[in-house]
Enzyme design. Structure first.
Site, PDB file in Angstrom:
ATOM      1  N   VAL A   1       4.353   1.925   7.541  1.00  0.00           N
ATOM      2  CA  VAL A   1       3.312   0.895   7.671  1.00  0.00           C
ATOM      3  C   VAL A   1       3.084   0.168   6.345  1.00  0.00           C
ATOM      4  O   VAL A   1       2.594  -0.963   6.317  1.00  0.00           O
ATOM      5  CB  VAL A   1       2.003   1.591   8.158  1.00  0.00           C
ATOM      6  CG1 VAL A   1       1.428   2.520   7.073  1.00  0.00           C
ATOM      7  CG2 VAL A   1       0.950   0.612   8.624  1.00  0.00           C
ATOM      8  N   LYS A   2       3.464   0.811   5.240  1.00  0.00           N
ATOM      9  CA  LYS A   2       3.126   0.281   3.915  1.00  0.00           C
ATOM     10  C   LYS A   2       3.927  -0.956   3.534  1.00  0.00           C
ATOM     11  O   LYS A   2       3.566  -1.650   2.596  1.00  0.00           O
ATOM     12  CB  LYS A   2       3.297   1.370   2.863  1.00  0.00           C
ATOM     13  CG  LYS A   2       2.338   2.534   3.049  1.00  0.00           C
ATOM     14  CD  LYS A   2       0.916   2.137   2.705  1.00  0.00           C
ATOM     15  CE  LYS A   2      -0.025   3.326   2.837  1.00  0.00           C
ATOM     16  NZ  LYS A   2      -1.347   3.038   2.323  1.00  0.00           N
TER      17      LYS A   2
END
Ligand SMILES: Cc1ncc(COP(=O)(O)O)c(C=O)c1O
Length: 331
Positions: A42-43
């Site tokens: 997700v980063k």
């Protein structure tokens, strides 16, 4: 269609129904599979947003160095962006992190400094302090600071939130996500609640972190802080990216429940996920059970990263056995 670079392949991850780990529950639970981002987490979303914003504000110049304290995933996202745009990277991380995560960062050309886990954030040896010091010492460097940089939550407000709203055709009733820096839960929740204020937002925390107590009492208590093994969620400080106004409940999950659920999701759903994903699923299902959510409920749970980063830990029977978690895996 040809993307101009790998950066354009970030986001638009699929939403996938969980079928077998939800046995006995009537609600629909859909997982947002963030390990299908190019950096496998997700980063990536916040990495590109933080660097875009820094470039716009003139905080980083061509050929500059990106310095960040990261448990690996943010580093991976930043390293991808740096590779495409020609920046150098130095990351500080803790000795709790999987060796796979550290090697991955080095593979992308980054330098990694490993710092001790069990020291106060203010301690000069902590990975927060070392990142800050390096950013002051190295000329033409930029310290994104994912904890307090509001481009983090903004990335989720602009991408994760709208994607979930569109993918569920506005039918989402509950949203569950682990709380690390708080960017994912806060940014996404802000967007979703603007579309429908009745959506309930559930934060998932680790036993050994300060968040649940802080959420319930408004007090920051160092007494809550204990070592734990689940990587990526829970904190010993309150970052700027956490806004409890958007969070309706906080569920705490211990390592055993988080990591055995991680293996269960891989075995029963074919989703090869990291440990904070197992915590998020466990917390989401526990909430659903306690709240007696029925067939009208549609809960979206975020799966932040991939199992590839935990092959020597969660997916290693010896490691699981050492920590007393293996019996549950073989259930
Ligand atoms: C593996 C993993 N899961 C969950 C999270 C939590 O997301 P956020 O930092 O947006 O709260 C992180 C963040 O560090 C992470 O690395």
């Amino acid at each position: 269609m040809i993307h101009n670079s790998i950066i354009e392949a970030i986001g638009n991850t699929p939403l996938v129904k969980l079928n077998r780990v939800t046995e006995g529950l009537d609600l629909t639970v859909a997982a947002k599979v963030e390990y299908l981002n190019p950096g496998q987490s997700v980063k990536d979303r916040i990495a590109v947003k933080m660097i875009d914003d820094a470039e716009k504000e003139g905080l980083i110049k061509p050929g500059g160095t990106i310095i960040e304290g990261t448990s690996g995933n943010t580093g991976m996202g930043l390293a991808l962006v740096a590779a495409v745009r020609g920046y150098k990277c130095i990351f500080t991380t803790t000795d709790k992190q999987s060796p796979e995560k550290i090697n991955l960062l080095r593979a992308l050309g980054a330098k990694v400094e490993v710092c001790p886990t069990n020291v106060d954030p203010e301690d000069p040896r902590s990975y927060y302090s070392v990142a800050k010091r390096l950013s002051e010492e190295i000329p033409n460097s930029y310290y994104p600071n994912q904890y307090d940089n509001l481009s983090n939550l903004q990335a989720h407000y602009e991408t994760t939130g709208p994607e979930i709203w569109e993918q569920t055709e506005g039918k989402i009733t509950h949203y569950a996500a682990g709380i690390g820096t708080g960017g994912t839960i806060t940014g996404t929740a802000k967007y979703l609640k603007e579309q429908n204020p009745n959506i309930k937002v559930i934060g998932v925390d680790s036993v050994g972190s300060v968040y649940k107590h802080y959420f319930e009492t408004g007090e920051f208590s160092k007494d809550e802080v204990k070592p734990y093994l689940t990587e990526g969620i829970g904190e010993d400080l309150i970052p700027e990216n956490v806004d409890f106004d958007y969070i309706d409940d906080v569920v705490q999950v211990n390592d055993k429940n988080a990591l055995t659920m991680t293996r269960k999701v891989a075995e029963k759903e074919g989703l090869f996920i990291g440990g904070s994903c197992g915590a998020a699923v466990y917390g989401a299902l526990e909430y659903a059970r306690n709240a007696r959510l029925g067939k009208d409920a549609l809960m979206v749970v975020i799966l932040p990263d991939s199992g590839t980063r935990y092959v020597s830990k969660i997916y290693n029977d010896d490691w699981m056995r050492e920590h007393g978690f293996l019996d549950e895996v073989n259930d």
